[in-house]
Motif scaffolding. Structure first.
Motif, short mmCIF file in Angstrom:
data_model
loop_
_atom_site.label_atom_id
_atom_site.label_comp_id
_atom_site.label_asym_id
_atom_site.label_seq_id
_atom_site.Cartn_x
_atom_site.Cartn_y
_atom_site.Cartn_z
N TYR A 76 13.96 -2.66 11.19
CA TYR A 76 13.83 -1.23 11.48
C TYR A 76 13.69 -0.44 10.18
CZ TYR A 76 15.52 3.52 12.17
OH TYR A 76 15.65 4.87 12.11
N GLN A 77 14.49 -0.75 9.18
CA GLN A 77 14.42 -0.05 7.91
C GLN A 77 13.10 -0.31 7.20
OE1 GLN A 77 18.05 -1.65 6.18
NE2 GLN A 77 19.17 0.24 6.59
N VAL A 78 12.60 -1.54 7.28
CA VAL A 78 11.31 -1.85 6.65
C VAL A 78 10.20 -1.01 7.27
CG1 VAL A 78 9.56 -3.65 6.38
CG2 VAL A 78 11.95 -4.19 5.94
N VAL A 79 10.13 -1.00 8.60
CA VAL A 79 9.08 -0.25 9.28
C VAL A 79 9.26 1.25 9.06
CG1 VAL A 79 8.11 0.30 11.55
CG2 VAL A 79 8.77 -2.05 11.01
N ARG A 80 10.48 1.72 9.11
CA ARG A 80 10.74 3.15 8.90
C ARG A 80 10.26 3.61 7.53
NH1 ARG A 80 16.67 4.27 7.48
NH2 ARG A 80 15.79 3.30 5.60
N ASP A 81 10.56 2.85 6.49
CA ASP A 81 10.17 3.27 5.14
C ASP A 81 8.66 3.19 4.93
OD1 ASP A 81 12.80 3.74 4.58
OD2 ASP A 81 13.14 1.86 3.52
N ILE A 82 8.02 2.19 5.53
CA ILE A 82 6.56 2.13 5.45
C ILE A 82 5.95 3.34 6.13
CG2 ILE A 82 4.52 0.87 6.28
CD1 ILE A 82 6.10 -1.72 5.88
N ARG A 83 6.49 3.70 7.28
CA ARG A 83 5.97 4.85 8.02
C ARG A 83 6.21 6.15 7.25
NH1 ARG A 83 3.73 8.31 10.13
NH2 ARG A 83 3.49 8.85 12.32
N ARG A 84 7.37 6.29 6.67
CA ARG A 84 7.68 7.51 5.90
C ARG A 84 6.78 7.64 4.68
NH1 ARG A 84 13.53 6.78 4.20
NH2 ARG A 84 13.00 8.57 2.89
N ALA A 85 6.44 6.52 4.07
CA ALA A 85 5.64 6.56 2.84
C ALA A 85 4.18 6.88 3.11
CB ALA A 85 5.73 5.22 2.10
N THR A 128 0.83 -1.20 0.00
CA THR A 128 0.00 0.00 0.00
C THR A 128 0.86 1.25 0.00
OG1 THR A 128 -1.74 -1.17 1.18
CG2 THR A 128 -1.82 1.23 1.23
N ALA A 129 1.95 1.24 0.75
CA ALA A 129 2.84 2.39 0.80
C ALA A 129 3.49 2.65 -0.55
CB ALA A 129 3.92 2.16 1.87
N VAL A 130 3.88 1.60 -1.24
CA VAL A 130 4.48 1.76 -2.58
C VAL A 130 3.46 2.33 -3.55
CG1 VAL A 130 5.42 0.51 -4.55
CG2 VAL A 130 6.21 -0.03 -2.24
N ALA A 131 2.21 1.85 -3.50
CA ALA A 131 1.19 2.36 -4.40
C ALA A 131 0.81 3.79 -4.06
CB ALA A 131 -0.05 1.46 -4.33
N ALA A 132 0.82 4.14 -2.77
CA ALA A 132 0.44 5.49 -2.36
C ALA A 132 1.53 6.51 -2.63
CB ALA A 132 0.06 5.50 -0.88
N THR A 133 2.79 6.11 -2.43
CA THR A 133 3.93 7.02 -2.64
C THR A 133 4.97 6.31 -3.47
OG1 THR A 133 3.47 7.82 -0.39
CG2 THR A 133 5.47 8.63 -1.45
N VAL A 171 0.39 4.25 10.97
CA VAL A 171 0.41 3.75 9.59
C VAL A 171 -1.01 3.45 9.12
CG1 VAL A 171 1.13 1.82 8.13
CG2 VAL A 171 2.75 2.85 9.71
N SER A 172 -1.80 2.80 9.96
CA SER A 172 -3.18 2.46 9.57
C SER A 172 -4.00 3.72 9.32
CB SER A 172 -3.83 1.61 10.67
OG SER A 172 -3.15 0.38 10.85
N ARG A 173 -3.82 4.73 10.16
CA ARG A 173 -4.60 5.97 10.00
C ARG A 173 -4.21 6.68 8.70
NH1 ARG A 173 -3.33 7.87 14.36
NH2 ARG A 173 -1.65 9.30 13.81
N TYR A 174 -2.93 6.82 8.46
CA TYR A 174 -2.50 7.54 7.25
C TYR A 174 -2.85 6.77 5.98
CZ TYR A 174 0.06 10.77 10.23
OH TYR A 174 0.40 11.71 11.16
N GLN A 175 -2.76 5.44 6.03
CA GLN A 175 -3.13 4.67 4.85
C GLN A 175 -4.63 4.74 4.60
OE1 GLN A 175 -1.47 0.72 4.90
NE2 GLN A 175 0.55 1.48 4.36
N ALA A 176 -5.42 4.79 5.66
CA ALA A 176 -6.87 4.96 5.48
C ALA A 176 -7.18 6.30 4.81
CB ALA A 176 -7.58 4.86 6.83
N ALA A 199 3.24 8.81 6.11
CA ALA A 199 3.11 9.91 7.07
C ALA A 199 2.91 11.23 6.35
CB ALA A 199 4.35 9.98 7.96
N THR A 200 2.14 12.11 6.97
CA THR A 200 1.96 13.46 6.46
C THR A 200 2.73 14.48 7.29
OG1 THR A 200 -0.05 13.68 7.79
CG2 THR A 200 -0.31 12.94 5.51
N GLY A 201 3.38 14.03 8.33
CA GLY A 201 4.15 14.92 9.19
C GLY A 201 5.44 14.25 9.60
#
Length: 250
Positions: free
Chosen positions: A154-163, A122-127, A233-238, A165-167
């Motif tokens: 850590y890198q996997v979670v970090r990149d998902i979160r960055r992709a 989802t993160a890849v498709a969104a960003t 992550v769930s909130r931003y992806q929603a 996040a709006t802040g």
């Protein structure tokens, strides 16, 4: 009159002549491949909720292990006083809690990896412009492959979160540090009941409760930060999914 050899036949393209074939429409390419519609965004909120619930159950079992650690320490002292090594002659509640601990750990691993895998897609498709440092296979392998397990998850979670996040993104470093402390102390506690000499067993008896206490504190810190990460992550992806639906509907 000179006849032009490459001229079309008389009447070609005229109302009474044969029709001129239309030129094929040009194909548009992006990075050498035909354009295509991006896959629809999928929500991983359900998996995220399940991952959080299992993480809480895992933490509860860790608290149970801490509560049973004094009895296990007494069993180790008895084994040391008898001149034995590991207290393998008696099965304590601490040992049974360890079996439950492992079962919940496996369940949490499977559900969490499913959540990470879906969230990464989802993160890849969104960003799509954000480069993920690790491929999607590491959402599964990164947790247990030696050496790289110290930083790949850590890198996997970090990149998902960055992709998603709006802040500003915060708390991931603290979560990972607490997780590494917990894993190290938990593994240390697990090895304490397998000493082979009376002296080592006596030392383990004195340290077991303290090590389990520190492991429980580290897990509690990691759990709080993990819940924040999953919910974020769930909130931003929603939000991204809702925006994508609105754009398709307009």
């Amino acid at each position: 009159m000179t006849h032009e050899p490459f001229a079309p036949p008389t009447g070609y393209g005229s109302p009474t002549g044969p029709a001129v074939p239309a030129a094929p429409a040009p194909v548009r390419y992006t990075y050498g491949a035909p354009l295509y519609s991006p896959p629809p965004l999928r929500s991983a909120a359900g998996l995220g909720t399940a991952a959080v619930v299992l993480a809480c159950v895992w933490a509860a079992v860790q608290v149970l292990k801490l509560a049973l650690a004094p009895a296990a320490a007494d069993a180790l002292r008895d084994a040391a006083a008898a001149g034995n090594g590991a207290y393998d002659s008696a099965l304590t509640g601490y040992d049974l809690a360890g079996v439950l601990f492992f079962a919940v750990q496996v369940a949490a691993y499977v559900v969490t990896c499913l959540w990470l895998y879906t969230s990464r897609s989802t993160a890849v498709a969104a960003t799509p412009g954000l480069v993920h440092e690790r491929s999607k296979v590491w959402t599964w392998l990164g947790w247990w492959v030696p050496i790289v397990s110290l930083w790949f998850p850590y890198q996997v979670v970090r990149d998902i979160r960055r992709a998603t996040a709006t802040g500003p993104v915060s708390g991931i470093g603290g979560w990972w540090a607490a997780w590494l402390v917990f894993v190290t102390l938990s593994n240390t506690a697990g090895r304490m009941s397998s000493r082979t000499t009376a002296e080592a067993t006596a030392t383990a008896a004195e340290a077991l409760v303290f090590v389990e206490l520190l492991a429980t504190v580290a897990m509690a810190v990691a759990l709080v930060l993990w819940i924040r990460i999953v919910r974020g992550v769930s909130r931003y992806q929603a939000e991204r999914i809702a925006i994508a639906h609105d754009e398709r509907g307009s």
